[in-house]
Motif scaffolding. Structure first.
Motif, PDB file in Angstrom:
ATOM      1  N   LEU A 119       0.834  -1.204   0.000  1.00 36.59           N
ATOM      2  CA  LEU A 119       0.000   0.000   0.000  1.00 36.59           C
ATOM      3  C   LEU A 119       0.863   1.246   0.000  1.00 36.59           C
ATOM      4  CD1 LEU A 119      -2.792   1.337   0.233  1.00 36.59           C
ATOM      5  CD2 LEU A 119      -2.599   1.121   2.724  1.00 36.59           C
ATOM      6  N   GLN A 120       1.893   1.237   0.861  1.00 33.61           N
ATOM      7  CA  GLN A 120       2.809   2.384   0.941  1.00 33.61           C
ATOM      8  C   GLN A 120       3.568   2.572  -0.371  1.00 33.61           C
ATOM      9  OE1 GLN A 120       6.558   1.997   1.696  1.00 33.61           O
ATOM     10  NE2 GLN A 120       6.834   4.210   1.558  1.00 33.61           N
ATOM     11  N   SER A 121       4.038   1.471  -0.957  1.00 36.76           N
ATOM     12  CA  SER A 121       4.795   1.552  -2.214  1.00 36.76           C
ATOM     13  C   SER A 121       3.927   2.059  -3.354  1.00 36.76           C
ATOM     14  CB  SER A 121       5.368   0.172  -2.578  1.00 36.76           C
ATOM     15  OG  SER A 121       6.309  -0.258  -1.630  1.00 36.76           O
ATOM     16  N   PHE A 122       2.689   1.545  -3.437  1.00 36.32           N
ATOM     17  CA  PHE A 122       1.798   1.953  -4.526  1.00 36.32           C
ATOM     18  C   PHE A 122       1.475   3.447  -4.432  1.00 36.32           C
ATOM     19  CE2 PHE A 122      -2.232   2.605  -6.675  1.00 36.32           C
ATOM     20  CZ  PHE A 122      -2.094   1.859  -7.831  1.00 36.32           C
ATOM     21  N   ILE A 123       1.094   3.887  -3.233  1.00 38.15           N
ATOM     22  CA  ILE A 123       0.735   5.299  -3.053  1.00 38.15           C
ATOM     23  C   ILE A 123       1.945   6.197  -3.271  1.00 38.15           C
ATOM     24  CG2 ILE A 123      -0.056   7.027  -1.392  1.00 38.15           C
ATOM     25  CD1 ILE A 123      -1.758   4.846  -0.096  1.00 38.15           C
ATOM     26  N   SER A 124       3.083   5.829  -2.683  1.00 36.60           N
ATOM     27  CA  SER A 124       4.267   6.691  -2.767  1.00 36.60           C
ATOM     28  C   SER A 124       4.773   6.797  -4.203  1.00 36.60           C
ATOM     29  CB  SER A 124       5.381   6.167  -1.857  1.00 36.60           C
ATOM     30  OG  SER A 124       5.828   4.898  -2.267  1.00 36.60           O
ATOM     31  N   GLN A 125       4.792   5.672  -4.923  1.00 33.43           N
ATOM     32  CA  GLN A 125       5.294   5.728  -6.298  1.00 33.43           C
ATOM     33  C   GLN A 125       4.316   6.450  -7.216  1.00 33.43           C
ATOM     34  OE1 GLN A 125       8.302   4.997  -7.342  1.00 33.43           O
ATOM     35  NE2 GLN A 125       8.871   4.392  -5.266  1.00 33.43           N
ATOM     36  N   PHE A 126       3.009   6.294  -6.970  1.00 33.72           N
ATOM     37  CA  PHE A 126       2.036   7.025  -7.777  1.00 33.72           C
ATOM     38  C   PHE A 126       2.217   8.525  -7.586  1.00 33.72           C
ATOM     39  CE2 PHE A 126      -1.927   9.082  -8.831  1.00 33.72           C
ATOM     40  CZ  PHE A 126      -2.362   8.399  -9.961  1.00 33.72           C
ATOM     41  N   ILE A 127       2.306   8.954  -6.316  1.00 30.34           N
ATOM     42  CA  ILE A 127       2.493  10.383  -6.030  1.00 30.34           C
ATOM     43  C   ILE A 127       3.823  10.867  -6.586  1.00 30.34           C
ATOM     44  CG2 ILE A 127       2.782  12.102  -4.192  1.00 30.34           C
ATOM     45  CD1 ILE A 127       0.932  10.394  -2.460  1.00 30.34           C
ATOM     46  N   TYR A 128       4.879  10.050  -6.397  1.00 30.15           N
ATOM     47  CA  TYR A 128       6.209  10.487  -6.843  1.00 30.15           C
ATOM     48  C   TYR A 128       6.262  10.648  -8.359  1.00 30.15           C
ATOM     49  CZ  TYR A 128      11.149  10.954  -7.548  1.00 30.15           C
ATOM     50  OH  TYR A 128      12.369  11.446  -7.939  1.00 30.15           O
ATOM     51  N   PHE A 129       5.830   9.621  -9.094  1.00 29.45           N
ATOM     52  CA  PHE A 129       5.930   9.699 -10.548  1.00 29.45           C
ATOM     53  C   PHE A 129       4.999  10.759 -11.126  1.00 29.45           C
ATOM     54  CE2 PHE A 129       7.986   5.477 -10.330  1.00 29.45           C
ATOM     55  CZ  PHE A 129       9.053   5.723 -11.180  1.00 29.45           C
ATOM     56  N   TYR A 130       3.825  10.927 -10.515  1.00 27.49           N
ATOM     57  CA  TYR A 130       2.924  11.978 -10.999  1.00 27.49           C
ATOM     58  C   TYR A 130       3.546  13.345 -10.747  1.00 27.49           C
ATOM     59  CZ  TYR A 130      -1.228  14.698 -12.010  1.00 27.49           C
ATOM     60  OH  TYR A 130      -2.096  15.599 -12.566  1.00 27.49           O
ATOM     61  N   GLY A 131       4.053  13.544  -9.511  1.00 28.37           N
ATOM     62  CA  GLY A 131       4.674  14.822  -9.177  1.00 28.37           C
ATOM     63  C   GLY A 131       5.906  15.099 -10.017  1.00 28.37           C
TER      64      GLY A 131
END
Length: 320
Positions: free
Chosen positions: A75-87
């Motif tokens: 859950l942490q990896s999915f959310i963090s990578q989604f936010i990171y790559f989008y940002g």
């Protein structure tokens, strides 16, 4: 700027890549984290190397405990990578539009990556802390996500936030190195290919894997002492008598972690477990970027199709 389709495509493919790579390498990650969290003098060490952690799980018939905290980590990896790559994609495109440049320089790339990383850390820090405590708990005694968070204070949920913000330099270095090397490879390809429709460029799987491994290796070596301190700050308290694996919660500061490593393990202690860290992070990053590069084109096509359907539906509703 309107609806940023390219940023959404990057974020989706990056998050899926993180989910797959985290699941595949999770047992190695658990062994690595437990090994890093232990701070003892050499003659008192429970784990002499990372294989001792694996053997403990096997000998105590707790092999499945190598996956304790997997759901939270995913859950942490999915959310963090989604936010990171989008940002990262969004800020990069915004910079290029505002500056009028055709490409982004190394310095600007570092700033963009750090900004995206800082946003990610602030949002996902409680999940990161909870997953670290689950991994470093005694085998078979890990608590669930809700129990881990409910038993902690608000400040404890954000243990290691400062050092996590400092460690945004890790993905900043990694993705800057990766992006610059990727652009050089793509420029060579584009010299031979003309007249194509504009779309996100993707590397071949092997090239993405190699560049991902190389860039992560550089970033990990430069930031490893801070990585180990972060693991110590977030580790669960040992249930064993004697010396605890991690500093007590009321002494949970960066300076305490640094002093503990220096006194018990000496200067080489700051790089204890770096081989396992490099192995895990390099494989994880390389898999993530390889999967991301392969998924990007597919997600781009699907999002274009979805945008066209929505535009058509909106036009029909307006005309009705």
């Amino acid at each position: 700027m309107g609806f940023d389709l390219e940023s959404l495509s990057d974020a989706t493919s990056g998050a899926i890549g993180a989910l797959v790579s985290t699941t595949i390498l999770y047992p190695l990650d658990t062994c690595k984290t437990k090994y890093q969290a232990e701070v003892r003098a050499r003659h008192q060490q429970k784990y002499r190397n990372i294989s001792d952690v694996l053997w403990e799980a096997i000998s105590t018939r707790q092999v499945l405990s190598l996956y304790q905290g997997l759901g939270t980590k995913n859950l942490q990896s999915f959310i963090s990578q989604f936010i990171y790559f989008y940002g990262y994609s969004f800020f990069k495109r915004l910079y290029l539009q505002k500056s009028g440049n055709k490409s982004i320089g190394t310095r600007a790339n570092l700033i963009v990556a750090a900004a995206a990383g800082a946003c990610t850390v602030i949002v996902t820090q409680p999940l990161d802390t909870a997953s670290s405590r689950m991994q470093t708990s005694e085998f078979g005694k890990s608590k669930g996500l809700w129990k881990s968070l409910s038993e902690s204070t608000w400040s404890e949920a954000f243990d290691g936030l400062g050092i996590s913000l400092l460690l945004t330099s890790n993905p900043s270095i990694q993705y800057t190195v990766f992006d610059q090397l990727k652009q050089r490879l793509l420029r060579r390809r584009l010299k031979r290919e003309t007249g194509k429709e504009p779309s996100p460029e993707a590397l071949p799987a092997f090239s993405a894997f190699f560049l991902g491994a190389l860039s992560k290796c550089v970033a990990t070596f430069l930031t490893y002492p801070a990585i180990r301190c972060k693991v110590m700050l977030q580790a669960a308290e040992s249930d064993e008598d004697g010396i605890n694996q991690a500093p007590q919660r009321n002494k949970n500061t960066v300076s305490d972690a640094l002093c503990s490593i220096w006194k018990r393990e000496g200067p080489l202690g700051f790089y204890k477990g770096i081989q396992a860290q490099i192995l895990k992070t390099v494989l994880s990053s390389a898999l993530l970027l390889m999967i991301k590069e392969k998924i990007t084109k597919t997600s781009w096509v699907l999002l274009l199709a979805l945008q066209k359907i929505l535009s058509t539906t909106h036009g029909r509703l307006k005309s009705a």
